[in-house]
Enzyme design. Sequence first.
Site, PDB file in Angstrom:
ATOM      1  N   TYR A   1      -5.584  -9.415  16.348  1.00  0.00           N
ATOM      2  CA  TYR A   1      -4.822 -10.215  15.474  1.00  0.00           C
ATOM      3  C   TYR A   1      -5.087 -11.857  15.338  1.00  0.00           C
ATOM      4  O   TYR A   1      -5.183 -12.315  14.495  1.00  0.00           O
ATOM      5  CB  TYR A   1      -3.275  -9.924  15.945  1.00  0.00           C
ATOM      6  CG  TYR A   1      -2.189 -10.697  15.259  1.00  0.00           C
ATOM      7  CD1 TYR A   1      -1.920 -10.323  13.914  1.00  0.00           C
ATOM      8  CD2 TYR A   1      -1.419 -11.723  15.859  1.00  0.00           C
ATOM      9  CE1 TYR A   1      -0.690 -10.738  13.294  1.00  0.00           C
ATOM     10  CE2 TYR A   1      -0.319 -12.451  15.171  1.00  0.00           C
ATOM     11  CZ  TYR A   1       0.018 -11.749  13.736  1.00  0.00           C
ATOM     12  OH  TYR A   1       1.093 -12.407  13.088  1.00  0.00           O
TER      13      TYR A   1
ATOM     14  N   ILE B   1       9.557 -14.130  14.229  1.00  0.00           N
ATOM     15  CA  ILE B   1      10.567 -14.219  13.185  1.00  0.00           C
ATOM     16  C   ILE B   1      11.658 -13.402  13.358  1.00  0.00           C
ATOM     17  O   ILE B   1      11.499 -12.170  13.692  1.00  0.00           O
ATOM     18  CB  ILE B   1       9.620 -13.881  11.591  1.00  0.00           C
ATOM     19  CG1 ILE B   1       8.703 -14.749  11.516  1.00  0.00           C
ATOM     20  CG2 ILE B   1      10.832 -14.191  10.588  1.00  0.00           C
ATOM     21  CD1 ILE B   1       8.977 -16.224  11.242  1.00  0.00           C
TER      22      ILE B   1
ATOM     23  N   ILE C   1       0.903  -1.018   0.105  1.00  0.00           N
ATOM     24  CA  ILE C   1      -0.034  -0.037   0.125  1.00  0.00           C
ATOM     25  C   ILE C   1       0.770   1.227   0.266  1.00  0.00           C
ATOM     26  O   ILE C   1       0.321   2.483  -0.299  1.00  0.00           O
ATOM     27  CB  ILE C   1      -1.208   0.040   1.189  1.00  0.00           C
ATOM     28  CG1 ILE C   1      -2.197   0.968   0.882  1.00  0.00           C
ATOM     29  CG2 ILE C   1      -0.327   0.199   2.450  1.00  0.00           C
ATOM     30  CD1 ILE C   1      -3.431   0.846   1.720  1.00  0.00           C
TER      31      ILE C   1
END
Length: 315
Positions: free
Chosen positions: A141, A171, A35
């Site tokens: 979430y 991560i 975006i």
Amino acid sequence: MKRIIVTGSQGQIGTELVQALRERYGSENVLATDIREVQGSLRETGPFEILDCTQHHSIMKMVKDFKADTIYHLAALLSAVAEEKTALAWDVGMNGLFYVLEVARETGCSVFFPSSIGAFGLSTPQDKTPQDTIQRPSTMYGVTKVAGELLCDYYHKRFGVDTRGVRYPGIISYKTLPGGGTTDYAVDIYYKAITDGRYTCYLKEGTHLDMMYMPDALKAAIDIMEADPSRLIHRNCFNVTSLSVAPEHFLSAIRRHYPDFAMDYKIDSVRQSIAESWPNSMDDSAARDEWDWQPSYTMESMTIDMLENLQKKLK
Ligand code: SER
């Protein structure tokens, strides 16, 4: 030859996944989208387009123009920021996925959907969390991830869309910072080890969470999409993990290389309660059995690689 569109390509995973996909399938075959406008390697190494994935017609146009056959749909807000921006998290997390799936149904694209340890909640068994278990998350979430998993399975069963996904742990990478997750400390700590020699952790000692080094996360995303579909009993989404670790494990791993590194704690109650609602460790045997998932990095090999690369990056 695959023709791939990646949404959310400027995010933590997207930045590196686009490069990995371009190396594997050819730069011209991987369209990075986001975006936000982008400069740098995403633009220099292959095609890039602005895409608002909450707009059905924009996704459809991009898939048709690029002649895509696969969508890696990464656009989403991470857990802590999603608690601040619940409406946006829902819009991007759910409407974005819904339109991607609709376009996939109409065009025959395959879809990769990244779910998360955030798809579990306090009522989930916390140790060796099974592949199929209770999923009652307490965050926006997590709600979008569970609903996303169900929606992807629904589109596969009802319309035959080739949907596949993994439940990522936190991560860790040195290239792009995560933006507003609960597991971000595991990246910040390496940066601070280099720049400050000390770190103040917002999660309590003993807070175990699954983590994974980025190269393994990229491997998981590519391997699941290349897996033989006849072997897949599950689809959305597979538990994948590499390490079950708490803040003090990072402290000792870093101290082996920086003996003076110090850590103290200042607890962020929002992120602490999110972390406590997530598994201590996931059982990823379904991924191992159905598509030969296996991580490569240990805490020690990841720490060496992180410190070496951050020394170069931050000097
Ligand atoms: N890393 C994510 C977060 O902390 C979990 O998937 O939000």
